[in-house]
Write an enzyme that holds these catalytic residues in place. Structure first.
Site, PDB file in Angstrom:
ATOM      1  N   ASP A 139      41.959  38.612  41.928  1.00  0.00           N
ATOM      2  CA  ASP A 139      42.218  37.332  41.269  1.00  0.00           C
ATOM      3  C   ASP A 139      43.082  36.447  42.162  1.00  0.00           C
ATOM      4  O   ASP A 139      43.831  36.949  43.011  1.00  0.00           O
ATOM      5  CB  ASP A 139      42.951  37.552  39.940  1.00  0.00           C
ATOM      6  CG  ASP A 139      42.109  38.321  38.934  1.00  0.00           C
ATOM      7  OD1 ASP A 139      40.877  38.169  38.968  1.00  0.00           O
ATOM      8  OD2 ASP A 139      42.692  39.072  38.135  1.00  0.00           O
ATOM      9  N   ARG A 140      43.026  35.157  41.929  1.00  0.00           N
ATOM     10  CA  ARG A 140      43.797  34.192  42.720  1.00  0.00           C
ATOM     11  C   ARG A 140      45.286  34.571  42.791  1.00  0.00           C
ATOM     12  O   ARG A 140      45.921  34.477  43.834  1.00  0.00           O
ATOM     13  CB  ARG A 140      43.658  32.789  42.107  1.00  0.00           C
ATOM     14  CG  ARG A 140      44.344  31.689  42.920  1.00  0.00           C
ATOM     15  CD  ARG A 140      44.666  30.480  42.048  1.00  0.00           C
ATOM     16  NE  ARG A 140      43.474  29.848  41.538  1.00  0.00           N
ATOM     17  CZ  ARG A 140      42.865  28.783  42.090  1.00  0.00           C
ATOM     18  NH1 ARG A 140      43.364  28.254  43.185  1.00  0.00           N
ATOM     19  NH2 ARG A 140      41.794  28.273  41.553  1.00  0.00           N
TER      20      ARG A 140
END
Length: 298
Positions: A139-140
């Site tokens: 995920d970011r």
């Protein structure tokens, strides 16, 4: 005795013939009159070529008849420079990187900051005829270790044999509340709804079965430092299973409870071990646990 001669511009580099099989670092330490640290820095900085190709592996196996070229000039222009991406390992088939928070694994939408484009830019600037191929994602706002293939064939091997190739994958997280158990296993079926929220069910809900093993590393009455080892690799698996435990990952706006002591999602992929998709050799990588995580437990 290794034959030594100059190649290219007279004073720009040294060239050596390999006459016996041995690892590259050992060969360099025997032939280059520099300290071990300086030789390693030259390797990392893409200052070494074997048969005309850049090599950064310390344990690259040399064979008789190969030619090793050592650049005397610094190659800082060739290094990957990004506040978001750190190059951990590179060979002709793949790269292992450490991703910072705030960058996507791959492009999503117009001109989004992502690791793949950072790597593609690095390959272009270092005159490598390859592209970064996404094999798995973080995920970011999750930091940590990732592997990218440099060609389609390697990407396909990794993608289709991921669970056989990857033999250890661990994360560390700061979670909300005191986890009293020393360790355990969480398992459930995970399924996304139309809003892309992942829901967990103890019985088959038509989703994917997910298994996470956990081990508590440190705790206070407010937070716990927990290691998670993935048996399966499902989307949002750790974040959802952590919430299932009643101890969501701190800083998780999707599955959390608002507890955010560090101003970030407190999840870091810190161990990645796999068999090399081409050579079959075990590749083991580990980063430090983020100091800010540990600071909470001093």
């Amino acid at each position: 005795m290794h034959k030594r001669y100059n190649a290219g511009r007279p004073n720009d580099c040294y060239c050596f013939d390999v006459v016996e099989e041995k690892p590259l670092l050992e060969f360099l330490l025997e032939n280059v009159k520099e300290s071990r640290n300086k030789v390693k820095a030259t390797l990392r900085g893409r200052g070494i070529k074997v048969d005309g190709k850049f090599v950064t592996q310390f344990d690259y196996q040399l064979k008789p008849g190969m030619k090793v070229t050592v650049s005397k000039s610094k190659r800082d222009d060739m290094q990957l420079k990004s506040r978001y991406v750190k190059l951990v390992y590179e060979d002709k088939y793949l790269v292992v990187i450490e991703k910072n928070v705030g960058i996507l694994s791959m492009a999503a939408g117009h001109s989004s900051l992502n690791v793949k484009s950072v790597l593609d830019d690095y390959f272009h600037k270092s005159h490598q005829r390859c592209r970064a191929h996404v094999v798995h994602r973080l995920d970011r706002d999750t930091s940590g270790l990732m592997v990218y293939a440099k060609d389609m064939e390697t990407e396909q091997i990794l993608e289709h044999n991921w669970h056989e190739i990857v033999y250890d994958r661990r994360y560390v997280a700061v979670v909300s509340g005191e986890v009293v158990e020393e360790g355990g296993t969480i398992s459930s079926w995970l399924k996304d709804n139309k809003a892309y929220m992942t829901f967990s069910s103890p019985v088959d809900n038509g989703g994917k079965y997910a298994v996470t093993h956990f081990h508590t590393l440190a705790r206070t009455t407010e937070h716990s430092l927990v290691e998670y080892r993935l048996e399966t690799g499902r989307k949002n698996q750790i974040r959802v299973h952590s919430a299932d435990m009643g101890h969501p990952v701190c800083g998780d706006v999707k599955y959390g409870n608002g507890d955010n002591p560090l101003g970030r999602l407190c999840l870091h992929a810190y161990v990645l071990c796999f068999y090399h998709p081409v050579t079959g050799e075990p590749m083991e990588f580990e980063t430090i646990i983020p100091p800010a995580f540990k600071q909470l437990f001093k």
